[in-house]
Design an enzyme around this catalytic site. Structure first.
Site, PDB file in Angstrom:
ATOM      1  N   GLU A 190       0.832  -1.218   0.000  1.00 25.68           N
ATOM      2  CA  GLU A 190       0.000   0.000   0.000  1.00 25.68           C
ATOM      3  C   GLU A 190       0.862   1.261   0.000  1.00 25.68           C
ATOM      4  OE1 GLU A 190      -4.289  -1.318   1.730  1.00 25.68           O
ATOM      5  OE2 GLU A 190      -2.948  -0.298   3.162  1.00 25.68           O
ATOM      6  N   GLU A 264      -6.871  -7.428  -0.615  1.00 22.54           N
ATOM      7  CA  GLU A 264      -7.292  -7.556   0.784  1.00 22.54           C
ATOM      8  C   GLU A 264      -8.782  -7.259   0.848  1.00 22.54           C
ATOM      9  OE1 GLU A 264      -3.138  -5.760   2.719  1.00 22.54           O
ATOM     10  OE2 GLU A 264      -5.086  -4.968   3.354  1.00 22.54           O
TER      11      GLU A 264
HETATM   12  C1  GLA Z   1      -4.108  -2.504   5.196  1.00 20.92           C
HETATM   13  C2  GLA Z   1      -2.788  -3.253   5.192  1.00 20.92           C
HETATM   14  C3  GLA Z   1      -2.849  -4.560   5.925  1.00 20.92           C
HETATM   15  C4  GLA Z   1      -3.614  -4.398   7.217  1.00 20.92           C
HETATM   16  C5  GLA Z   1      -5.007  -3.923   6.875  1.00 20.92           C
HETATM   17  C6  GLA Z   1      -5.830  -3.718   8.096  1.00 20.92           C
HETATM   18  O1  GLA Z   1      -4.819  -2.587   4.136  1.00 20.92           O
HETATM   19  O2  GLA Z   1      -2.268  -3.507   3.914  1.00 20.92           O
HETATM   20  O3  GLA Z   1      -1.544  -4.945   6.200  1.00 20.92           O
HETATM   21  O4  GLA Z   1      -3.000  -3.463   7.994  1.00 20.92           O
HETATM   22  O5  GLA Z   1      -4.935  -2.694   6.259  1.00 20.92           O
HETATM   23  O6  GLA Z   1      -5.878  -4.833   8.845  1.00 20.92           O
END
Ligand code: GLA
Length: 789
Positions: A190, A264
């Site tokens: 990210e 995700e």
């Molecule tokens: C983000 C991150 C993950 C985690 C999620 C929340 O998207 O990429 O590593 O922190 O948020 O759980």
């Protein structure tokens, strides 16, 4: 006869074809070579369309002994792939020393996944986030005063490249291109939510290729940050918790071809201390999953199985919301590996969308669970009676400077006799328990940013102790530059205090082995530190617990204050009586028949030194009344009547993030968003995220930000805490009260930026998931006098 022979051949052929499907779609171990590629619309496994049904499981968050069980459970949920982070700081705890043993042996985790017929998506970092300490970034990087983490700062890049070279050395042969289960490898994590330097991502990509990664390299980002840092040579996936159509629209906008994957997809969420336990919205989760299945979109459920962030590895959300050690995440597979209702609903859903010949195995047995009857904890080792050799310095420094990454650190000095005076530090990461001659007089608290307190009058010179507890390093945003300990100057009555003794307390095995425990009789007739321990002084406690037949259990920590618990030398978890978590998962594989040792560090002291094991976890029990900070935020008065808004406007409908430019740059310490109405006409307001832009339109760091004022928050029916609007995560949100009361519009949220800042605009991310609260009409105020303390 001929007919029978033909019929027989037909059957034989079907069996051969289905076996071929089975072989090609599940990751069978051994020299058999498979190919994986990015097609125009689909992932191609051995040239065939392949829909990735993936789920996230972190090897570090599951006892090694249970890896196979959890992977079998994941397979039985209908997954064909697991996704796993590597945590750089766990692997390279000391610079230059790589330790791939035990919980860090993720290579073995991948091999077991392959044996269980699962493919693997690997996310080695160097940054991971994941509510893991520092997002996986090693604390020792912060020894460099001005290092710029997650940039092309050579000090960062050299260390990161060395680490990635080591990773490739360990995982190279586990790539599908070498007969292994790894289909794809992620670069960073990210990054778009952190920066825009595509060259940084490019250099990491090249370092991974040079190191030996030859499978597809990809990058993940939340939908509203997916443009930032995008490179066409890194296959993009989009992260979202709801509304796949909107997420994939953002993906297609930057990457016109290729399979669509959600990197995700959140079935639940993580917990932070002091805020309500998170439960996902299952009907929406199942509906969104089905829509992705129907539309041939791939996905990774984050988390399929959360597990436990053992040890001191739990991180902290920004601005400073420390994460619980339980990482149950309301995932389909619970913290202890139990298949939940959500597991069976997901399994049933996947069963409807299997590829020809694909089957789903039955869930494996879960591990036995035991209860442990309450045991009195009678051995005690007060911290002040177990101090290491002191480091003497004129001015104290942060923990990293003493080569310490985790735990506690004690700063001691002698102050003269004198009247009551204000003691103030520049900052304390994270909690400074202040003692005068061994008696606690107050706490400096990073949550509220209050680092000053009144010291009582002293008739004679006194020993001033500031015992600093470092919780997890913040794992998101610019705040990952999170140096622990005390930040100077430390002043008494306005005069800087010098001449300090510093005691490092890393809470590691070596420290625990050196503790001097004494049996406590409850007559209190012991020297000062022990009596103090009985009276809530910071101390280690120890008990021996006899167990006939080991099994998983949940240590009941409800009668303890705040600290860390170990069992048989395994550092299990942090605990804090404010909740929401009130138990610590103790895996049966770390217990044994006969005597077991439980050690509890309690910084605020037990109500009753007693320990027990429960058959079920307690994940959602809040006790704000037990918090040493009597109020979550200092009481203030809102002063909008005498203020002029810098902007009165209307947001656009829908869930997309909106960039708003102020008519003219405005300067002030406080930023107030006042909601006047909602698009659904209801009395509620919700905000997923707010970012402020400086005079150059760059995002301001949230470091030192706190919520100065909020008129209403829902904290009973769900976690609508105001800090959710500035924590960088869009899957959660601030929501005004809707349970016990429904206060009408207008609603106000005032950010305290810690100091006056020039603001040219802001980014508003509406609530992402369906539901109330998306703001229509609003006003913005910026100034130094929006509140009165
Ligand atoms: C983000 C991150 C993950 C985690 C999620 C929340 O998207 O990429 O590593 O922190 O948020 O759980």
């Amino acid at each position: 006869m001929l007919k029978v022979i033909i019929q027989g051949c037909k059957y034989a052929l079907t069996i051969v074809v289905s076996l071929f499907w089975l072989w090609s779609f599940s990751a069978t171990a051994g020299p058999v070579s498979h190919t994986f590629a990015i097609g125009t619309n689909d992932f191609l496994l051995d040239g065939q369309r392949f829909q990735i049904r993936c789920g996230e499981v972190h090897a570090a968050r599951v006892p090694v002994e249970y890896w196979r069980n959890r992977l079998q459970m994941a397979k039985a949920m209908g997954l064909n792939t697991v996704c796993a982070y590597l945590f750089w700081n766990q692997i390279e705890f000391q610079q230059g020393k790589y330790d791939w043993s035990g919980q860090a042996d993720v290579m073995e985790f991948c091999r077991i996944a392959q044996e269980e017929g699962l493919w693997v998506i690997l996310r080695p970092g160097p940054y991971a986030c994941a509510e893991w300490d520092g997002g996986g970034l090693p604390w020792w990087l912060l020894k460099n005063d001005d290092i710029k983490l997650r940039t092309r700062d050579p000090r960062f890049m050299n260390a990161a490249t060395n680490y990635l070279r080591e990773v490739a050395k360990q995982f190279g042969t586990l790539q599908i291109t070498h007969g292994g289960p790894i289909l794809m490898v992620q670069v960073e994590n990210e990054y778009g939510s952190y920066g825009t330097d595509t060259a940084y991502m490019g250099e990491l990509r090249q370092a991974m290729i040079d190191a030996g990664f030859d499978v597809t390299l990809f990058a993940c980002n939340p939908s509203y940050d997916i443009k930032k840092g995008y490179r066409a040579d890194l296959f993009p996936v989009v992260n979202f918790g709801a509304d796949p159509a909107n997420g994939f629209k953002a993906l297609r906008a930057i990457h016109p071809t290729g399979p669509m994957m959600c990197g995700e997809f959140y079935p639940g969420w993580f917990d932070t201390w002091g805020s309500p336990h998170h439960l996902g919205k299952t009907p929406q989760y199942l509906a969104d999953l089905e829509s992705m299945l129907v539309n041939d979109e791939s996905f990774s459920i984050y988390m399929a199985h959360g597990g436990t962030t053992f040890g001191l590895w739990s991180g902290a959300d920004r601005p400073f919301k420390p994460d619980t050690s339980s990482y149950d995440y309301d995932a389909p597979i619970s913290e202890a590996g139990w298949p939940t209702a959500k597991f069976f609903q997901t399994r049933a859903l996947f069963a409807k969308y299997l590829l020809p010949g694909e089957t789903i195995p039955n869930p494996p047995a879960t591990n036995p669970v035991i209860a442990i009857a309450p045991v009195e904890v009678t051995q005690c080792a007060p911290i002040f009676d177990n101090l290491p050799k002191a480091i003497e310095e004129a001015t104290p420094r942060t923990m990293e400077k003493y080569d310490q990454g985790h735990g506690c650190i004690l700063y001691r000095t002698t102050i003269p006799a004198g009247p009551a005076q204000t003691l103030e530090a520049a900052a304390v990461h994270d909690f400074g328990f202040v003692f005068l001659d061994g008696k606690r007089v107050g706490v400096m608290d990073r949550r509220s940013g209050v680092y000053k307190l009144l010291l009582p009058e002293r008739k004679k010179a006194a020993t001033l102790d500031i015992l600093v507890e470092a919780m997890g390093h913040v794992n998101f945003g610019l705040e990952v530059h999170d140096r622990k300990g005390i930040q100077t100057p430390v002043k008494l009555g306005g005069t800087e205090l010098t001449g300090w003794k510093i005691f490092t307390l890393p809470l590691d095995d070596k420290m625990l082995a050196g503790l001097k425990f004494r049996i406590i009789g409850f007559d209190g007739a012991f020297s000062n530190p022990y009596a103090a321990a009985l009276n809530k002084g910071p101390a280690f406690w120890r008990a021996t617990v006899n167990i006939d037949k080991p099994g998983d259990t949940f240590l009941d920590l409800r009668s303890w204050g705040k600290g860390v618990v170990w069992v048989n030398g395994h550092c299990l978890a942090r605990f804090w009586d404010i909740g929401p978590t009130q138990t610590a998962y103790a895996p049966g594989c770390w217990l044994h028949a006969g005597e077991n040792e439980i050690v509890i560090l309690d910084l605020t002291g037990p109500e009753k030194p007693e320990i027990a094991g429960l058959e079920k976890p307690i994940l959602g029990e809040l006790h704000p009344e037990k918090d040493f900070a009597k109020a979550r935020r200092p009481k203030v008065t809102l002063l909008l009547d005498s203020a002029t808004p810098v902007l009165t406007a209307q947001f656009a409908p829908g869930g997309n993030s909106q960039d708003v430019k102020l008519p003219a740059p405005a300067t002030g310490r406080y930023f107030c968003l006042e909601s006047l109405s909602a698009f659904d006409g209801q009395p509620f307001t919700a905000v997923a995220e707010l970012n402020l832009l400086d005079a150059d339109d760059k995002r301001l760091s949230h470091e030192g930000w706190t919520i100065a004022y909020v008129d209403s928050e829902e904290r009973d029916k769900e976690d609508g805490t105001a800090e959710n609007a500035i924590d960088g995560q869009t899957a959660n949100y601030w929501h005004t009260q809707w349970g016990a009361a429904q206060p009408p519009q207008p609603h106000q949220l005032v950010l305290d930026l810690g100091k006056s800042q020039a603001i040219s605009g802001f980014e508003y991310v509406p609530r992402q998931s369906e539901g109330a609260g998306r703001i229509k009409d609003y006003r913005i105020y910026v100034g130094d006098n929006l509140i009165q303390k």
